[in-house]
Design an enzyme around this catalytic site. Structure first.
Site, mmCIF file in Angstrom:
data_model
loop_
_atom_site.group_PDB
_atom_site.id
_atom_site.type_symbol
_atom_site.label_atom_id
_atom_site.label_comp_id
_atom_site.label_asym_id
_atom_site.label_seq_id
_atom_site.Cartn_x
_atom_site.Cartn_y
_atom_site.Cartn_z
ATOM 1 N N CYS A 127 10.465 25.022 16.852
ATOM 2 C CA CYS A 127 10.961 25.240 15.490
ATOM 3 C C CYS A 127 9.859 24.888 14.483
ATOM 4 O O CYS A 127 8.755 24.497 14.860
ATOM 5 C CB CYS A 127 12.201 24.386 15.246
ATOM 6 S SG CYS A 127 11.824 22.617 15.103
ATOM 7 N N GLU B 129 10.092 19.029 22.264
ATOM 8 C CA GLU B 129 8.666 19.112 21.975
ATOM 9 C C GLU B 129 8.169 17.848 21.283
ATOM 10 O O GLU B 129 7.104 17.324 21.637
ATOM 11 C CB GLU B 129 8.371 20.331 21.082
ATOM 12 C CG GLU B 129 8.739 21.658 21.697
ATOM 13 C CD GLU B 129 10.179 22.088 21.458
ATOM 14 O OE1 GLU B 129 10.486 23.249 21.726
ATOM 15 O OE2 GLU B 129 11.010 21.262 21.010
#
Length: 164
Positions: free
Chosen positions: A100, A72
């Site tokens: 996360c 990401e």
């Protein structure tokens, strides 16, 4: 936003996924396969705005020895370079695994409108963990949280981890 099981939010299966969501998640799965082939965790991500892919990323933290090289973050970095700004309002992040805390913080800072997730990461995910910072509207230092679509092609995303 999500049902609770004890004090952990329940990660629902597919919710409001569009044909475009399915198409981009399939591309993320292809990226995840490349990460796995390189010996990294099988995670792939895309940043898309108005049907234009602004950035892509594969998990490469173990290979690069860079703790921040999550798929990401790599996709967000590429997208910011592509648009020439730290502003991704109106964009969608697609990822095979729930972002996360670190990635969720970056997503909130950059102002993405949507996040589309394949499989949950309840230990430290920004949606399904005890600290759902991705979807918590109580952080007044950020704008509103992005819309979150979960469980898109979940079985396919889960299967990425079956062959490690």
């Amino acid at each position: 936003m999500y049902a609770q099981k004890g004090d952990i939010p329940v990660f629902p299966m597919q919710t409001n996924a569009t044909e475009a969501d399915l198409r981009y998640m399939r591309q993320c799965i292809e990226l995840a396969l490349k990460a796995r082939a390189s010996g990294d965790h099988p995670v792939g991500a895309l940043v898309v705005r108005e049907d234009d892919i602004l950035g892509s990323g594969v998990e490469s933290a173990p290979r690069l020895l860079d703790i921040s090289a999550h798929a990401e973050i790599e996709a967000l970095r590429a997208a910011c370079r592509n648009v020439g700004a730290l502003d991704l309002r109106g964009a969608t992040l697609y990822t095979t695994v729930e972002p996360c805390y670190m990635c969720s913080f970056a997503l909130r800072q950059l102002g993405l409108a949507r996040v589309v997730i394949g499989r949950p990461y309840p230990a430290a995910g920004g949606v399904s963990s005890r600290h759902p910072i991705l979807c918590d509207s109580g952080f007044t230092c950020w704008g509103p949280p992005p819309a979150v679509v979960t469980g898109v092609l979940r079985h396919e995303c889960d299967a990425l981890f079956d062959h490690r």
